[in-house]
Design a protein around this motif. Structure first.
Motif, mmCIF file in Angstrom:
data_model
loop_
_atom_site.group_PDB
_atom_site.id
_atom_site.type_symbol
_atom_site.label_atom_id
_atom_site.label_comp_id
_atom_site.label_asym_id
_atom_site.label_seq_id
_atom_site.Cartn_x
_atom_site.Cartn_y
_atom_site.Cartn_z
ATOM 1 N N GLU A 114 0.678 -1.047 -0.152
ATOM 2 C CA GLU A 114 0.002 -0.055 -0.078
ATOM 3 C C GLU A 114 0.840 1.153 0.127
ATOM 4 O O GLU A 114 1.387 1.447 0.993
ATOM 5 C CB GLU A 114 -0.935 0.012 1.486
ATOM 6 N N LEU A 115 0.918 2.037 -1.166
ATOM 7 C CA LEU A 115 1.887 2.923 -1.294
ATOM 8 C C LEU A 115 1.124 4.396 -1.991
ATOM 9 O O LEU A 115 1.713 5.155 -2.546
ATOM 10 C CB LEU A 115 3.119 2.874 -2.094
ATOM 11 N N TYR A 116 -0.063 4.079 -1.967
ATOM 12 C CA TYR A 116 -0.872 5.041 -2.577
ATOM 13 C C TYR A 116 -0.764 6.587 -2.117
ATOM 14 O O TYR A 116 -0.376 6.869 -0.744
ATOM 15 C CB TYR A 116 -2.273 4.821 -2.569
ATOM 16 N N GLY B 139 7.867 8.453 -7.861
ATOM 17 C CA GLY B 139 8.028 8.605 -9.135
ATOM 18 C C GLY B 139 8.838 7.380 -9.710
ATOM 19 O O GLY B 139 9.245 6.371 -8.950
ATOM 20 N N GLY B 140 9.348 7.481 -11.012
ATOM 21 C CA GLY B 140 10.102 6.550 -11.678
ATOM 22 C C GLY B 140 9.471 5.449 -12.035
ATOM 23 O O GLY B 140 8.356 5.360 -12.281
ATOM 24 N N LYS B 141 10.081 4.317 -12.588
ATOM 25 C CA LYS B 141 9.406 3.213 -12.966
ATOM 26 C C LYS B 141 8.974 2.201 -11.807
ATOM 27 O O LYS B 141 9.567 2.244 -10.772
ATOM 28 C CB LYS B 141 10.261 2.532 -14.036
ATOM 29 N N ILE B 142 8.014 1.462 -12.227
ATOM 30 C CA ILE B 142 7.538 0.248 -11.422
ATOM 31 C C ILE B 142 8.611 -1.043 -11.324
ATOM 32 O O ILE B 142 8.634 -1.254 -12.710
ATOM 33 C CB ILE B 142 6.184 -0.197 -11.711
ATOM 34 N N PRO B 143 9.407 -1.184 -10.475
ATOM 35 C CA PRO B 143 10.261 -2.179 -10.738
ATOM 36 C C PRO B 143 9.726 -3.677 -10.925
ATOM 37 O O PRO B 143 8.712 -4.238 -10.898
ATOM 38 C CB PRO B 143 10.735 -2.434 -9.439
ATOM 39 N N TYR C 68 -1.801 3.948 -6.782
ATOM 40 C CA TYR C 68 -2.421 4.902 -7.191
ATOM 41 C C TYR C 68 -2.232 6.179 -6.613
ATOM 42 O O TYR C 68 -1.739 6.403 -5.739
ATOM 43 C CB TYR C 68 -3.819 4.664 -7.314
ATOM 44 N N ASP C 69 -2.522 7.381 -7.395
ATOM 45 C CA ASP C 69 -1.929 8.834 -6.815
ATOM 46 C C ASP C 69 -0.670 8.882 -6.417
ATOM 47 O O ASP C 69 -0.381 9.501 -5.503
ATOM 48 C CB ASP C 69 -2.995 9.022 -5.929
ATOM 49 N N ASN C 70 0.312 8.632 -7.456
ATOM 50 C CA ASN C 70 1.625 8.818 -7.556
ATOM 51 C C ASN C 70 2.138 9.688 -8.802
ATOM 52 O O ASN C 70 1.057 10.308 -9.392
ATOM 53 C CB ASN C 70 2.493 7.718 -6.940
ATOM 54 N N ARG C 71 3.305 9.556 -9.184
ATOM 55 C CA ARG C 71 3.977 9.639 -10.518
ATOM 56 C C ARG C 71 4.817 8.895 -11.083
ATOM 57 O O ARG C 71 5.825 9.082 -11.877
ATOM 58 C CB ARG C 71 4.917 11.159 -10.163
ATOM 59 N N PHE C 72 4.193 7.525 -10.934
ATOM 60 C CA PHE C 72 4.864 6.513 -11.753
ATOM 61 C C PHE C 72 4.911 6.502 -13.358
ATOM 62 O O PHE C 72 3.851 7.104 -13.575
ATOM 63 C CB PHE C 72 4.387 5.068 -11.115
ATOM 64 N N GLU C 73 5.845 6.266 -13.761
ATOM 65 C CA GLU C 73 6.042 6.653 -15.257
ATOM 66 C C GLU C 73 6.538 5.101 -16.024
ATOM 67 O O GLU C 73 6.900 4.177 -15.393
ATOM 68 C CB GLU C 73 6.826 7.671 -15.644
ATOM 69 N N ASN D 41 -4.077 3.857 -11.136
ATOM 70 C CA ASN D 41 -4.535 4.998 -11.609
ATOM 71 C C ASN D 41 -4.019 6.331 -11.062
ATOM 72 O O ASN D 41 -3.393 6.159 -9.860
ATOM 73 C CB ASN D 41 -5.996 5.091 -11.180
ATOM 74 N N ASN D 42 -4.347 7.263 -11.848
ATOM 75 C CA ASN D 42 -3.607 8.676 -11.618
ATOM 76 C C ASN D 42 -2.231 8.635 -11.284
ATOM 77 O O ASN D 42 -1.666 9.037 -10.284
ATOM 78 C CB ASN D 42 -4.306 9.225 -10.023
ATOM 79 N N ASN D 43 -1.429 7.919 -12.320
ATOM 80 C CA ASN D 43 -0.079 8.091 -12.487
ATOM 81 C C ASN D 43 0.248 8.534 -13.973
ATOM 82 O O ASN D 43 -0.535 9.436 -14.395
ATOM 83 C CB ASN D 43 0.613 6.807 -12.309
ATOM 84 N N LYS D 44 1.723 8.457 -14.349
ATOM 85 C CA LYS D 44 2.063 8.759 -15.545
ATOM 86 C C LYS D 44 2.436 7.899 -16.552
ATOM 87 O O LYS D 44 3.633 7.796 -17.033
ATOM 88 C CB LYS D 44 3.175 9.641 -15.287
ATOM 89 N N LEU D 45 1.761 6.603 -16.275
ATOM 90 C CA LEU D 45 2.249 5.351 -16.961
ATOM 91 C C LEU D 45 1.981 5.362 -18.456
ATOM 92 O O LEU D 45 0.831 6.144 -18.931
ATOM 93 C CB LEU D 45 1.517 4.183 -16.718
ATOM 94 N N THR D 46 2.760 4.727 -19.326
ATOM 95 C CA THR D 46 2.799 4.924 -20.860
ATOM 96 C C THR D 46 2.831 3.412 -21.211
ATOM 97 O O THR D 46 2.909 2.312 -20.662
ATOM 98 C CB THR D 46 3.626 5.703 -21.589
#
Length: 213
Positions: A97-99, A104-108, A123-128, A147-152
């Motif tokens: 639980e890290l919401y 930021g940065g990538k999800i490992p 959710y609600d972070n800046r992961f990309e 949800n609510n990140n910067k994933l591409t």
């Protein structure tokens, strides 16, 4: 003058005396490495003492009866920073639980090693970057909220094999391509995918349209 055996005994006693201050388990090491990546302006992690034998006395960490870390609760903690591969060492973790932070940065991709994981809330972070395909190895996963990140990139088709997945939310990101329709994706509402660059559900029998992602 002390004999060799006496010196050996004294040295062993010295090691036993200092070992509680030096020893830690792999899960404690992993969490301490994780802490080193964070900025913690409100000292939420001040109890994370690396000199303890295990992290089960730390705040926001829950262990089972065997002193294995099964829950990490750092949601809404005003923490910034990034995640690293060391998280993959928490082999018994069930809840991550890290919401609602500023991570930021990538999800490992190493999060795919958490075979006991039931819930992952980032959710609600800046992961990309992209959603790791390795998450398809989490066969116990029931809740995945990104949800609510910067994933591409596209939604990995490998995730359609997660038979136990009940909640999946990737809304408000920058994802592209089409939405899977197999496996658990048959039942996810369209709200789970809104505010992306997705082209709608893919058609049965056709190759997924992910060109240009």
């Amino acid at each position: 003058m002390a004999s060799a055996s006496e010196l050996s005994s004294l040295f062993l006693s010295f090691l036993l005396f200092i070992s509680p201050a030096l020893s830690t388990n792999s899960e404690g090491n992993a969490l301490h490495a994780l802490r080193s990546r964070f900025k913690d302006p409100t000292n939420v992690l001040q109890s994370w003492d690396p000199t303890l034998v295990n992290p089960c006395t730390w705040f926001h960490v829950t262990c089972d009866s065997n002193n294995h870390v099964i829950r990490l609760d750092l949601g809404n903690s005003n923490i910034s920073g990034s995640l690293g591969p060391e998280l993959g060492q928490l082999q018994h973790l069930q809840y991550l639980e890290l919401y609602r932070n500023d991570m930021g940065g990538k999800i490992p991709k190493e999060l795919g090693n958490l075979k006991s994981l039931v819930s992952m809330d980032l959710y609600d972070n800046r992961f990309e970057g992209q959603i790791p395909k390795s998450l398809a190895k989490l066969k116990s996963l029931r809740f995945l909220r990104l949800n609510n990140n910067k994933l591409t990139g596209s939604i990995p088709r490998e995730l359609t094999t997660l038979a136990n997945l009940k909640v999946f939310d990737v809304s408000n990101n920058g994802l592209c391509g089409t939405i899977p329709v197999d496996g658990p994706f048959r039942s996810f509402p369209m709200e789970s995918f809104e505010n992306n660059k997705l082209n709608g559900p893919e058609l049965k029998g056709l190759v997924p349209y992910d060109f240009g992602c």
